[in-house]
Design a protein around this motif. Sequence first.
Motif, short mmCIF file in Angstrom:
data_model
loop_
_atom_site.label_atom_id
_atom_site.label_comp_id
_atom_site.label_asym_id
_atom_site.label_seq_id
_atom_site.Cartn_x
_atom_site.Cartn_y
_atom_site.Cartn_z
N GLN A 36 24.58 89.86 79.65
CA GLN A 36 25.27 89.57 80.90
C GLN A 36 26.78 89.54 80.68
OE1 GLN A 36 22.78 87.79 79.60
NE2 GLN A 36 21.28 87.23 81.16
N LEU A 37 27.20 89.00 79.57
CA LEU A 37 28.62 88.91 79.26
C LEU A 37 29.21 90.30 79.05
CD1 LEU A 37 30.75 86.70 78.86
CD2 LEU A 37 30.21 86.73 76.42
N GLN A 38 28.50 91.16 78.38
CA GLN A 38 28.97 92.53 78.16
C GLN A 38 29.06 93.29 79.49
OE1 GLN A 38 26.56 94.57 75.30
NE2 GLN A 38 27.30 93.31 73.60
N GLU A 39 28.06 93.11 80.34
CA GLU A 39 28.10 93.79 81.64
C GLU A 39 29.31 93.32 82.46
OE1 GLU A 39 24.36 93.04 83.52
OE2 GLU A 39 23.25 94.33 82.13
N PHE A 40 29.60 92.04 82.41
CA PHE A 40 30.71 91.50 83.18
C PHE A 40 32.07 91.92 82.60
CE2 PHE A 40 33.78 88.02 83.87
CZ PHE A 40 33.90 88.11 85.24
N LEU A 41 32.20 91.82 81.27
CA LEU A 41 33.49 92.09 80.64
C LEU A 41 33.83 93.57 80.54
CD1 LEU A 41 33.47 89.49 77.71
CD2 LEU A 41 34.73 89.36 79.86
N PHE A 42 32.81 94.42 80.44
CA PHE A 42 33.06 95.83 80.22
C PHE A 42 32.74 96.68 81.45
CE2 PHE A 42 32.24 94.11 75.94
CZ PHE A 42 33.43 94.45 75.34
N GLN A 43 32.89 96.10 82.64
CA GLN A 43 32.68 96.89 83.86
C GLN A 43 33.68 98.03 83.88
OE1 GLN A 43 33.05 94.18 87.11
NE2 GLN A 43 31.00 93.36 86.87
N GLU A 44 33.31 99.07 84.60
CA GLU A 44 34.13 100.28 84.65
C GLU A 44 35.58 99.98 85.02
OE1 GLU A 44 32.43 103.33 87.09
OE2 GLU A 44 30.43 102.77 86.44
N TRP A 98 37.71 92.07 79.04
CA TRP A 98 37.35 91.75 77.67
C TRP A 98 38.58 91.42 76.83
CZ3 TRP A 98 39.07 94.58 73.56
CH2 TRP A 98 39.63 95.83 73.84
N ILE A 99 39.72 92.08 77.12
CA ILE A 99 40.95 91.80 76.38
C ILE A 99 41.40 90.37 76.68
CG2 ILE A 99 43.38 92.40 76.11
CD1 ILE A 99 42.59 95.29 76.80
N PHE A 100 41.46 90.00 77.95
CA PHE A 100 41.86 88.65 78.36
C PHE A 100 40.91 87.61 77.77
CE2 PHE A 100 41.42 85.12 81.40
CZ PHE A 100 42.70 84.60 81.28
N PHE A 101 39.61 87.87 77.87
CA PHE A 101 38.60 86.94 77.34
C PHE A 101 38.76 86.77 75.83
CE2 PHE A 101 34.46 86.27 75.38
CZ PHE A 101 34.08 85.09 75.99
N SER A 102 38.93 87.86 75.11
CA SER A 102 39.06 87.80 73.64
C SER A 102 40.30 87.03 73.22
CB SER A 102 39.12 89.21 73.06
OG SER A 102 37.93 89.91 73.35
N ILE A 103 41.42 87.32 73.87
CA ILE A 103 42.66 86.62 73.54
C ILE A 103 42.54 85.13 73.85
CG2 ILE A 103 45.10 86.36 74.19
CD1 ILE A 103 45.15 89.44 74.52
N LEU A 104 41.99 84.80 75.00
CA LEU A 104 41.82 83.40 75.38
C LEU A 104 40.90 82.66 74.41
CD1 LEU A 104 42.42 81.21 77.51
CD2 LEU A 104 40.34 81.93 78.67
N TYR A 105 39.79 83.29 74.04
CA TYR A 105 38.84 82.66 73.13
C TYR A 105 39.46 82.44 71.75
CZ TYR A 105 34.82 81.81 70.19
OH TYR A 105 33.95 81.27 69.28
#
Length: 151
Positions: free
Chosen positions: A84-92, A97-104
């Motif tokens: 689910q996380l991949q589907e949400f972060l890597f939508q077309e 995913w960049i924002f999520f990765s930096i924040l995490y």
Amino acid sequence: MLVSFRGDAHKFYLKLKRMENKDDSLKQTKELSEIAKIQSFYKSIETNTLRLIYYRMVKEKNGSGIVPIFVTTVPWFFFLFSKQLQEFLFQEGRSLWIFFSILYILTLFISVIIHFREKAWAAVHIEIIQDIFKTRNEPTSAARQEKGRQY
């Protein structure tokens, strides 16, 4: 200015060394005056209360805290919802995913730094209290345990 990559202890040593060369008072450094204030406060506390404070500081130093739990459990949580996380972060066309990765990574980095700073401060308080117990001829818990083993 001299740069050192050896850590905070060596940087502090270099700061003291520079101050010594300038004939400045070493006791006036922010770091040493802060420690002196802590020591003065603890000296003003009666022994039984100081012992309770000592126990609390040992607990703080040895406690697992929220950060190690955060570091180990959050990745498992993300793993559980990875699809689910991949589907949400890597939508077309989205770069979430960049924002999520930096924040995490930023949150993780800051949390770990805070955890180890708190642990280091607890160690400082413990050492100060143990020194006060020595001047009062009061054994610490470790000394009492060792004394108990002798009998």
